[in-house]
Design a protein around this motif. Structure first.
Motif, PDB file in Angstrom:
ATOM      1  N   SER A 123      -6.027   1.998   7.329  1.00 54.19           N
ATOM      2  CA  SER A 123      -7.102   1.015   7.456  1.00 54.19           C
ATOM      3  C   SER A 123      -6.760  -0.275   6.724  1.00 54.19           C
ATOM      4  N   LEU A 124      -6.239  -0.159   5.498  1.00 53.42           N
ATOM      5  CA  LEU A 124      -5.898  -1.351   4.719  1.00 53.42           C
ATOM      6  C   LEU A 124      -4.729  -2.104   5.339  1.00 53.42           C
TER       7      LEU A 124
ATOM      8  N   HIS B 173     -11.671  -3.155  -3.346  1.00 55.66           N
ATOM      9  CA  HIS B 173     -11.512  -2.532  -2.035  1.00 55.66           C
ATOM     10  C   HIS B 173     -12.469  -1.345  -1.919  1.00 55.66           C
ATOM     11  N   ARG B 174     -13.376  -1.392  -0.980  1.00 57.22           N
ATOM     12  CA  ARG B 174     -14.382  -0.340  -0.822  1.00 57.22           C
ATOM     13  C   ARG B 174     -13.749   1.024  -0.571  1.00 57.22           C
ATOM     14  N   LEU B 175     -12.670   1.065   0.205  1.00 57.11           N
ATOM     15  CA  LEU B 175     -12.041   2.341   0.514  1.00 57.11           C
ATOM     16  C   LEU B 175     -11.442   2.982  -0.736  1.00 57.11           C
TER      17      LEU B 175
ATOM     18  N   LYS C 116      -6.019  -4.097   8.287  1.00 54.98           N
ATOM     19  CA  LYS C 116      -6.758  -5.271   7.863  1.00 54.98           C
ATOM     20  C   LYS C 116      -5.839  -6.380   7.349  1.00 54.98           C
TER      21      LYS C 116
ATOM     22  N   TYR D 160      -7.214  11.887   2.272  1.00 52.39           N
ATOM     23  CA  TYR D 160      -8.036  10.728   2.665  1.00 52.39           C
ATOM     24  C   TYR D 160      -7.237   9.435   2.560  1.00 52.39           C
TER      25      TYR D 160
ATOM     26  N   TYR E 121      -5.725   7.934   5.779  1.00 49.07           N
ATOM     27  CA  TYR E 121      -6.678   7.093   6.517  1.00 49.07           C
ATOM     28  C   TYR E 121      -6.864   5.748   5.820  1.00 49.07           C
ATOM     29  N   MET E 122      -6.973   5.767   4.489  1.00 43.75           N
ATOM     30  CA  MET E 122      -7.186   4.536   3.738  1.00 43.75           C
ATOM     31  C   MET E 122      -6.023   3.564   3.908  1.00 43.75           C
TER      32      MET E 122
ATOM     33  N   TYR F 107       0.805  -1.222   0.000  1.00 41.73           N
ATOM     34  CA  TYR F 107       0.000   0.000   0.000  1.00 41.73           C
ATOM     35  C   TYR F 107       0.843   1.281   0.000  1.00 41.73           C
TER      36      TYR F 107
ATOM     37  N   ILE G 221     -14.307   4.539  -2.659  1.00 44.55           N
ATOM     38  CA  ILE G 221     -14.692   5.832  -2.081  1.00 44.55           C
ATOM     39  C   ILE G 221     -13.773   6.936  -2.596  1.00 44.55           C
ATOM     40  N   PHE G 222     -12.486   6.651  -2.645  1.00 41.62           N
ATOM     41  CA  PHE G 222     -11.536   7.630  -3.183  1.00 41.62           C
ATOM     42  C   PHE G 222     -11.876   7.957  -4.633  1.00 41.62           C
TER      43      PHE G 222
END
Length: 226
Positions: free
Chosen positions: A216-217, A170-172, A220, A209, A212-213, A33, A175-176
């Motif tokens: 979070s990734l 990936h949902r995040l 996980k 953003y 934060y993404m 990431y 969103i981006f």
């Protein structure tokens, strides 16, 4: 909304260290990431180039602003065409999605190389001006009218950059992609005369953003200890 050299440099001062923090977090966890963490860094550098463009234009040195405008366009017309796709590709687990995202990435790299190489070869075709507190970039290609495409360059650009984000599993990341798409619509609707400059500025702010993404990734992806 007012834009200036101060705004561009302030954005760069926030984006670069914040992005480097995200890169550090990703690399410590040995996850891929970190490519996403570099996006705010790149946007910060792009804003720094535009800060110099502002300074030269304010001083009346239009020709002196061209090299820095080319630095700005290195990101807008080359890097973003494939880096967003590459970042989506390296974290995508689905084979079919990876194939489509990979295709967008390869096409973006080819198109970006072609377009930016023309810009570098003909900097005299670059026109820069300030209009209503925004920078307007125009690249006047003499033979442009003879080129006929079934889709507008802006729509092709949007598809190349946004499809990898919206197609990601990936949902995040989705969103981006939605945030970038909305900023594109806003920039074209309100600041159509300076679309490239304004959209890149909006996208730069949205890239925060990603910090934060990435966190979070990364969280996980870590194994759960019982």
């Amino acid at each position: 909304m007012c834009f200036s050299a101060t705004v561009s440099y302030s954005a760069a001062a926030v984006l670069v260290p914040t992005g480097l923090y995200a890169v550090q977090q990703a690399r410590r966890s040995l996850t891929p990431y970190w490519t996403w963490g570099l996006i705010p860094v790149f946007f910060g550098l792009q804003q720094a180039f535009e800060g110099r463009v502002w300074q030269e234009l304010d001083a009346g040195n239009v020709q002196a602003a061209v090299p820095f405008a080319l630095g700005f366009h290195f990101f807008s017309h080359f890097l973003w065409l494939w880096w967003l796709g590459l970042s989506s590709y390296v974290v995508e687990p689905g084979n079919i999605r990876r194939l489509v995202i990979g295709g967008c990435t390869v096409f973006g790299a080819f198109a970006g190389t072609l377009v930016f190489s023309v810009m570098l070869s003909h900097p005299e075709w670059m026109n820069i001006a300030i209009r209503e507190h925004s920078i307007v970039y125009k690249f006047s290609v003499p033979y442009r009218d003879s080129i006929h495409l079934p889709i507008t360059p802006a729509a092709l650009y949007a598809l190349t950059t946004l499809v990898p984000l919206l197609l990601s599993s990936h949902r995040l990341i989705n969103i981006f992609g939605l945030l970038v798409a909305l900023s594109s619509v806003l920039a074209s609707t309100i600041y159509g005369y300076a679309y490239v400059s304004v959209w890149c500025f909006f996208a730069a702010l949205i890239s925060l953003y990603l910090v934060y993404m990435v966190r979070s990734l990364v969280a996980k992806s870590k194994p759960v200890t019982v």
